[in-house]
Design an enzyme around this catalytic site. Structure first.
Site, mmCIF file in Angstrom:
data_model
loop_
_atom_site.group_PDB
_atom_site.id
_atom_site.type_symbol
_atom_site.label_atom_id
_atom_site.label_comp_id
_atom_site.label_asym_id
_atom_site.label_seq_id
_atom_site.Cartn_x
_atom_site.Cartn_y
_atom_site.Cartn_z
ATOM 1 N N ASP A 118 0.853 -1.185 0.000
ATOM 2 C CA ASP A 118 0.000 0.000 0.000
ATOM 3 C C ASP A 118 0.896 1.244 0.000
ATOM 4 O O ASP A 118 2.027 1.203 0.491
ATOM 5 C CB ASP A 118 -0.903 -0.001 1.249
ATOM 6 C CG ASP A 118 -2.169 0.823 1.040
ATOM 7 O OD1 ASP A 118 -3.238 0.224 0.828
ATOM 8 O OD2 ASP A 118 -2.082 2.076 1.073
ATOM 9 N N ASP A 158 4.051 3.173 -3.965
ATOM 10 C CA ASP A 158 3.032 3.741 -4.851
ATOM 11 C C ASP A 158 3.051 2.871 -6.107
ATOM 12 O O ASP A 158 4.106 2.720 -6.744
ATOM 13 C CB ASP A 158 3.418 5.193 -5.173
ATOM 14 C CG ASP A 158 2.483 5.849 -6.184
ATOM 15 O OD1 ASP A 158 1.714 5.139 -6.865
ATOM 16 O OD2 ASP A 158 2.560 7.075 -6.301
ATOM 17 N N VAL A 159 1.907 2.299 -6.476
ATOM 18 C CA VAL A 159 1.885 1.371 -7.623
ATOM 19 C C VAL A 159 2.305 2.039 -8.932
ATOM 20 O O VAL A 159 2.673 1.360 -9.891
ATOM 21 C CB VAL A 159 0.492 0.708 -7.817
ATOM 22 C CG1 VAL A 159 0.199 -0.295 -6.720
ATOM 23 C CG2 VAL A 159 -0.610 1.748 -7.938
ATOM 24 N N TYR A 211 -11.911 7.877 -14.291
ATOM 25 C CA TYR A 211 -12.088 6.602 -13.588
ATOM 26 C C TYR A 211 -12.695 5.569 -14.533
ATOM 27 O O TYR A 211 -12.181 4.454 -14.673
ATOM 28 C CB TYR A 211 -12.986 6.831 -12.373
ATOM 29 C CG TYR A 211 -13.198 5.613 -11.500
ATOM 30 C CD1 TYR A 211 -12.209 5.197 -10.608
ATOM 31 C CD2 TYR A 211 -14.392 4.888 -11.535
ATOM 32 C CE1 TYR A 211 -12.412 4.090 -9.782
ATOM 33 C CE2 TYR A 211 -14.594 3.787 -10.721
ATOM 34 C CZ TYR A 211 -13.602 3.382 -9.841
ATOM 35 O OH TYR A 211 -13.800 2.292 -9.029
ATOM 36 N N THR A 245 -17.540 0.540 1.157
ATOM 37 C CA THR A 245 -16.177 0.582 1.698
ATOM 38 C C THR A 245 -15.949 1.949 2.357
ATOM 39 O O THR A 245 -16.702 2.895 2.107
ATOM 40 C CB THR A 245 -15.118 0.390 0.587
ATOM 41 O OG1 THR A 245 -15.192 1.509 -0.319
ATOM 42 C CG2 THR A 245 -15.317 -0.897 -0.187
#
Ligand SMILES: NC(=O)c1ccc[n+]([C@@H]2O[C@H](COP(=O)([O-])OP(=O)(O)OC[C@H]3O[C@@H](n4cnc5c(N)ncnc54)[C@H](O)[C@@H]3O)[C@@H](O)[C@H]2O)c1
Length: 280
Positions: A57, A83-84, A176, A211
């Site tokens: 994460d 950070d991906v 998105y 969530t």
């Protein structure tokens, strides 16, 4: 909450050895607030089925929190900060997994971000960041992990899209939605190219899931009095009359990750309480 075993017994499936001996890397495996995100629920569910779970994460505390829940179930794992969208940080994280376990059987590429807005109002910088985190990250992770899985002769990659990547959900969320569509095709292409190497790639497509991120977003948009009303309106959008839980998405991920899905690749598993059928 993360280590509340009584709560976990109520939401988790019975323990199994479906993923025993498997090493899984979950990106965005923490939660953006108290409670259970999809990634965090996946970490715990995959651990429940016997996997060792590497929780990655951007927020190390969030990764540690998820790992705490994994360990409370008696499973193994490590917490990683990256950070991906940062190729160098991801390379270090993958090296750390390899140093700890020497293999990666399952990648769940779960981290994702968005920002409300259509083509005329989204800032180019926001558009670029969303592309980087949601799509470029798949290229970065795949380049690092596909050679490892190819050498192993097997692997399962699960990307996380959204029904928003297939349908317009009633408000502009362009960056998105476009990236969530790209994620589906990315997995399909990997599935085709790497099938002979024993690597499967599929996408889980959640609908409206309850969530912490969703609750925070709704809370910001509505006053405290209106929050429950707004949540109820979101529930009513779904044919089944409620948002999904992160656990319901996690069960789908566990299936796709397991050998029970050995002949399933290059496809999508929609987990949405029937929502997508409403927007045909
Ligand atoms: N919640 C929903 O209704 C819903 C519906 C469809 C799809 N999804 C997708 O599911 C995934 C998880 O969403 P959520 O609402 O459970 O989680 P969330 O927003 O709570 O995020 C989970 C974790 O991702 C981490 N993260 C964010 N950006 C990152 C980055 N660049 N690198 C590494 N980690 C990063 C955060 O720190 C957080 O701990 C996302 O890809 C989201 O688009 C969610």
């Amino acid at each position: 909450m993360s280590t509340d075993l009584d709560y976990l017994q109520t939401v988790l499936p019975a323990p199994s050895a479906r993923l025993a001996g498997k090493v899984v890397l979950v990106s965005g495996g923490g939660s953006s607030g108290p409670g259970w995100s999809i990634g965090k629920a996946c970490c715990v569910t995959l651990a429940r089925h016997g996997a060792s779970v590497c929780v990655l994460d951007a927020n190390l505390d969030a990764a540690r929190d998820a790992l705490c829940a994994v360990k409370a179930l008696g499973a193994q794992g490590i917490a990683l900060q990256a950070d991906v969208a940062d190729a160098a940080a991801m390379e270090r994280a993958v090296q750390a997994v390899m140093s700890a376990y020497g293999r990666i059987d399952i990648l769940q590429a779960n981290a994702g971000i968005g920002k409300v807005g259509g083509p005329e109002d989204i800032a180019l910088a926001d558009w670029e960041r969303i592309q980087k985190v949601n799509v470029d990250s798949l290229l970065i992770a795949s380049r690092l992990i596909l050679p490892i899985m190819s050498k192993q002769g097997h692997g399962s990659i699960i990307t996380v899209s959204s029904v928003a990547g297939m349908r317009y959900l009633g408000y502009p969320h362009l960056a998105y939605n476009v990236t969530k569509a790209a994620i589906i095709h990315f997995a399909r292409m990997i599935a085709q190219q790497y099938a002979e190497q024993g690597i499967r790639a599929n996408t889980v497509v959640p609908g409206l899931i309850d969530t912490p991120r969703v609750r925070n977003t709704v809370a910001k948009m509505f006053s405290a009095d209106d929050f429950e009303q707004a949540k109820a309106a979101r529930d009513r959008q779904v044919p089944m009359g409620r948002m999904g839980t992160p656990w319901e998405v996690a069960n789908a991920v566990a299936f796709l990750a397991s050998d029970e899905a050995a002949y399933i690749t290059g496809t999508e598993l929609v987990v949405d309480g029937g929502l997508i059928g409403k927007y045909v």
